[in-house]
Design an enzyme around this catalytic site. Structure first.
Site, PDB file in Angstrom:
ATOM      1  N   GLU A  49      34.613  48.607  43.245  1.00  0.00           N
ATOM      2  CA  GLU A  49      34.274  47.301  42.663  1.00  0.00           C
ATOM      3  C   GLU A  49      35.460  46.337  42.762  1.00  0.00           C
ATOM      4  OE1 GLU A  49      34.797  45.225  38.704  1.00  0.00           O
ATOM      5  OE2 GLU A  49      33.758  47.112  38.293  1.00  0.00           O
ATOM      6  N   GLU A 126      45.560  49.082  34.297  1.00  0.00           N
ATOM      7  CA  GLU A 126      44.359  48.958  33.464  1.00  0.00           C
ATOM      8  C   GLU A 126      44.173  50.207  32.605  1.00  0.00           C
ATOM      9  OE1 GLU A 126      39.547  48.024  34.008  1.00  0.00           O
ATOM     10  OE2 GLU A 126      40.848  48.201  35.760  1.00  0.00           O
TER      11      GLU A 126
END
Length: 418
Positions: A49, A126
């Site tokens: 993604e 992240e």
């Protein structure tokens, strides 16, 4: 009006025309998410993604950003446990551009080696950021404990080890094996004509063929237990939950009302008792996470370590109460109206309507009209909510996860009696 067309190669296209709005939201959904990954490559769907915005054969990543910004639009994506979605929201006059841009990203992303390494670093950051945010991180810990060794329990973003292991060849192979026609739903809502949408997408996506093999996962199982993850924090964060219903279960409306009464709003029993009356927590709420074949109902709270036992006992007490005492007529009516209102208000935006179209296709294979949904709530009774409470609130599926300082005296699994 909602329309659905299945293209010659099997791609499903659904749209809803909303003449009163100026915008149109369009999403390309792939029905493959983190639960379809093996342990060794956990996070591959999320990694792909990220890479889809890093340049195509004819657009650089800056070109992509500039083109959507030039029309005041939105371009983004998200990965879930059972799907991934790439979407754009623009004025209806720019739909042609948005479709072309999404198709280019979806079909022609380059997966440049240098970009892969840069994005790998971003995703590792992240992961670190998530672990540094305890009121988010605890929900991943809860999933890991609740779903045990099943892929539903693994983090969507993956782990440091799995993200480090992903090669360019594997990323491309995984994309090729999952981004295929029978896994794809194209959904659009707003000021859009269905036939015009079909003309736009048919030629762009006609080269995609069917999946060579269909990914499957086993039915998830869950047990009960208590887990404490030690972290030097000012607050103790906890998730206490049990099993819930799949997305398409016939009694899903009872579960929505059950959750709303328990902890799903500011007027819920837990919010009023734990925060408003006793001041034991700033944040306390419950939520349902439903999947195609399973689900969980979870209560989250952040409290002082010394007040842990009180908060846990209140949560258990309110679960017992739902099993023993039927909802009052006022509570039932209020919960129904609250949920109906939430749904109707959410559908005032084209992006929420687009998501509703796609999720209906994923989980029901057809459109769920507002009339059907409202009727579903109307059929719920106090007795049916109580029956579901008795079924779901069971010690055999109760899980407690705690995140906080070392030295905590843990309750035993057998003490979590409801």
């Amino acid at each position: 009006m909602v329309n659905k067309t299945i293209l010659d190669n099997g791609i499903r296209v659904v749209s809803e025309k909303i003449p009163s709005v100026h915008s149109v939201s369009i999403g390309i959904w792939v029905t493959s998410g983190s639960r379809h990954e093996s342990l060794e490559v956990n996070g591959v769907t999320h990694f792909i993604e990220h890479l889809m915005f890093k340049g195509t054969q004819k657009r650089s990543s800056l070109d992509i950003a500039r083109q959507i910004d030039a029309v005041g639009g939105v371009l983004n994506a998200f990965t879930g446990r059972e799907y991934v979605c790439y979407y754009a929201k623009v004025l209806s006059t720019h739909l042609d551009m948005a479709v072309d841009l999404l198709a280019d990203i979806f079909l022609n992303s380059k997966f440049d080696s240098d970009e892969i390494e840069k994005e790998r670093k971003v995703i590792l950051q992240e992961i670190n950021m998530l672990e540094d945010t305890p009121d988010d991180f605890i929900h991943d810990l809860y999933c890991q404990n609740f779903w045990k060794e099943h892929p539903l329990g693994r983090p969507i973003v993956g782990t440091e080890a799995s993200v480090e292991s992903l090669t360019r060849d594997f990323l491309l192979a995984h994309k090729s094996g999952t981004y295929c026609a029978d896994n794809i739903i194209i959904a659009a809502a707003g000021n859009v004509e269905h036939e015009a949408l079909i003309r736009l997408v048919a030629n762009l996506f006609e080269t995609l063929g069917p999946c060579k093999s269909k990914e499957t996962t086993n039915q998830p199982s869950h047990g009960n237990g208590v887990l404490h993850c030690e972290k030097d924090l000012e607050q103790l964060h906890l998730c206490l939950g049990t099993r819930a219903l799949p997305q398409n279960h016939i009694r899903r409306y009872e579960s929505y009302i059950l959750n709303a009464v328990l902890g799903g709003s500011m007027s819920s029993r837990l919010f009023q008792e734990v925060r408003e009356k006793q001041g034991l927590a700033y944040s306390i709420y419950s939520y349902i996470a439903s999947h195609s074949d399973s689900g969980s109902l979870v209560v989250y709270a952040g409290t002082g370590q010394e007040r842990m036992d009180e908060v846990i006992e209140i949560i258990l007490r309110e679960m017992r109460r739902l099993k023993v005492d039927p909802l009052t007529a006022e509570e039932l009516s209020s919960a129904k109206e609250q949920l109906k209102g939430n749904i109707l208000l959410s559908l005032e935006s084209s992006d929420n309507r687009m998501s509703k179209l796609a999720k209906n296709e994923v989980y029901f294979g057809r459109y769920q009209s507002l009339k059907d949904i409202m009727s579903g709530f109307d059929l719920v009774t106090a007795d049916s909510v109580q029956e579901l409470s008795c079924e779901l609130f069971s010690e055999s599926s109760l899980n407690l996860v705690l995140l906080g300082k070392p030295g905590l005296t843990l309750p035993s699994a057998s003490s979590l009696a409801i």
